[in-house]
Write a protein that holds these residues in place. Structure first.
Motif, PDB file in Angstrom:
ATOM      1  N   GLU A   1       0.819  -1.209   0.000  1.00  0.00           N
ATOM      2  CA  GLU A   1       0.000   0.000   0.000  1.00  0.00           C
ATOM      3  C   GLU A   1       0.854   1.261   0.000  1.00  0.00           C
ATOM      4  O   GLU A   1       0.515   2.247  -0.670  1.00  0.00           O
ATOM      5  CB  GLU A   1      -0.929  -0.008   1.211  1.00  0.00           C
ATOM      6  CG  GLU A   1      -1.897   1.160   1.234  1.00  0.00           C
ATOM      7  CD  GLU A   1      -2.846   1.107   2.405  1.00  0.00           C
ATOM      8  OE1 GLU A   1      -3.704   1.992   2.515  1.00  0.00           O
ATOM      9  OE2 GLU A   1      -2.727   0.156   3.213  1.00  0.00           O
TER      10      GLU A   1
ATOM     11  N   ARG B   1       1.955   1.905  -3.462  1.00  0.00           N
ATOM     12  CA  ARG B   1       0.826   2.361  -4.284  1.00  0.00           C
ATOM     13  C   ARG B   1       0.528   3.826  -4.029  1.00  0.00           C
ATOM     14  O   ARG B   1       0.285   4.594  -4.961  1.00  0.00           O
ATOM     15  CB  ARG B   1      -0.413   1.509  -3.981  1.00  0.00           C
ATOM     16  CG  ARG B   1      -0.345   0.087  -4.460  1.00  0.00           C
ATOM     17  CD  ARG B   1      -1.744  -0.499  -4.601  1.00  0.00           C
ATOM     18  NE  ARG B   1      -2.522  -0.379  -3.387  1.00  0.00           N
ATOM     19  CZ  ARG B   1      -2.617  -1.322  -2.466  1.00  0.00           C
ATOM     20  NH1 ARG B   1      -1.983  -2.472  -2.627  1.00  0.00           N
ATOM     21  NH2 ARG B   1      -3.355  -1.152  -1.393  1.00  0.00           N
ATOM     22  N   ASN B   2       0.533   4.215  -2.759  1.00  0.00           N
ATOM     23  CA  ASN B   2       0.276   5.618  -2.425  1.00  0.00           C
ATOM     24  C   ASN B   2       1.355   6.523  -2.995  1.00  0.00           C
ATOM     25  O   ASN B   2       1.069   7.647  -3.449  1.00  0.00           O
ATOM     26  CB  ASN B   2       0.191   5.783  -0.911  1.00  0.00           C
ATOM     27  CG  ASN B   2      -1.009   5.072  -0.320  1.00  0.00           C
ATOM     28  OD1 ASN B   2      -1.990   4.813  -1.013  1.00  0.00           O
ATOM     29  ND2 ASN B   2      -0.946   4.743   0.959  1.00  0.00           N
TER      30      ASN B   2
END
Length: 204
Positions: free
Chosen positions: A174, A177-178
């Motif tokens: 994550e 991805r951010n």
């Protein structure tokens, strides 16, 4: 005399009320009928879905596939496989591998095994999500990488680009991805800054 003169007006008032707002025209009745048909059709479809044992079995199987493929431990296992596969693809470019046909063949077969596992994982995602899979940008990225890996598996020139399969790890973590999303958000601003710096360098 007053009572007899008011009685004949009563039916006319009732008819006027019916004509002005109390009654429904043919168009209103048609629309009501269409809505009733749609409602009955939707109810029939829902009843079929909920009562049909085959549909229930398919839905249970889809849910099972989703629970398995999206389980945290399974996703951690996939991340480890991606990392190991990326390391092996890098090692496979060294001379001690490319100059040894037996070792090179072993690396090729191992890479094929990784690709099969990744394809099974993507297949389970498709069974669970259906065509909604293509509404998720990260899963679409996985899909493109897997399809290109199978398409170019036999092309020697293109096989060197298999290392890009390691980029799939971005879709699993994550934080990464951010970070990628943030980079895409500031791209327009970077373009404006680059244009401004270019203009300044041109002037001075």
């Amino acid at each position: 005399g007053h009572q007899s003169s008011s009685e004949p007006n009563t039916p006319n008032a009732t008819e006027g009320t019916a004509r002005s707002g109390g009654g429904r025209g043919p168009q209103d009745n048609k629309e009501t009928g269409i809505r009733r048909i749609h409602s009955e059709g939707s109810s029939a479809i829902l009843n079929f879905v909920h009562e049909n044992p085959q549909v229930q079995m398919i839905n249970k199987f889809r849910k099972l596939c989703g629970d398995v493929v999206n389980h945290p431990r399974v996703q951690l296992f996939i991340i480890i496989l991606i990392v190991v596969n990326a390391v092996m693809m890098g090692v496979a470019t060294f001379d001690f591998v490319t100059d040894n046909p037996a070792m090179d063949d072993a690396f090729e077969k191992t890479d094929l095994a990784f690709l099969i596992v990744f394809s099974i994982e993507l297949g389970l995602q498709f069974i669970f999500r259906g065509f909604n899979l293509f509404t998720d940008g990260w899963l679409v990225f996985d899909f493109v990488i897997i399809v290109l890996s199978w398409s170019f598996a036999q092309l020697q020139i293109i096989r060197a680009f298999r290392i890009f399969r390691a980029l799939r790890i971005i879709t699993r973590i994550e934080t990464m991805r951010n970070l990628v999303a943030a980079l895409f958000d500031i791209m327009p601003r970077l373009g404006a800054i680059t244009a401004l710096l270019t203009l300044i360098f041109y002037i001075f």
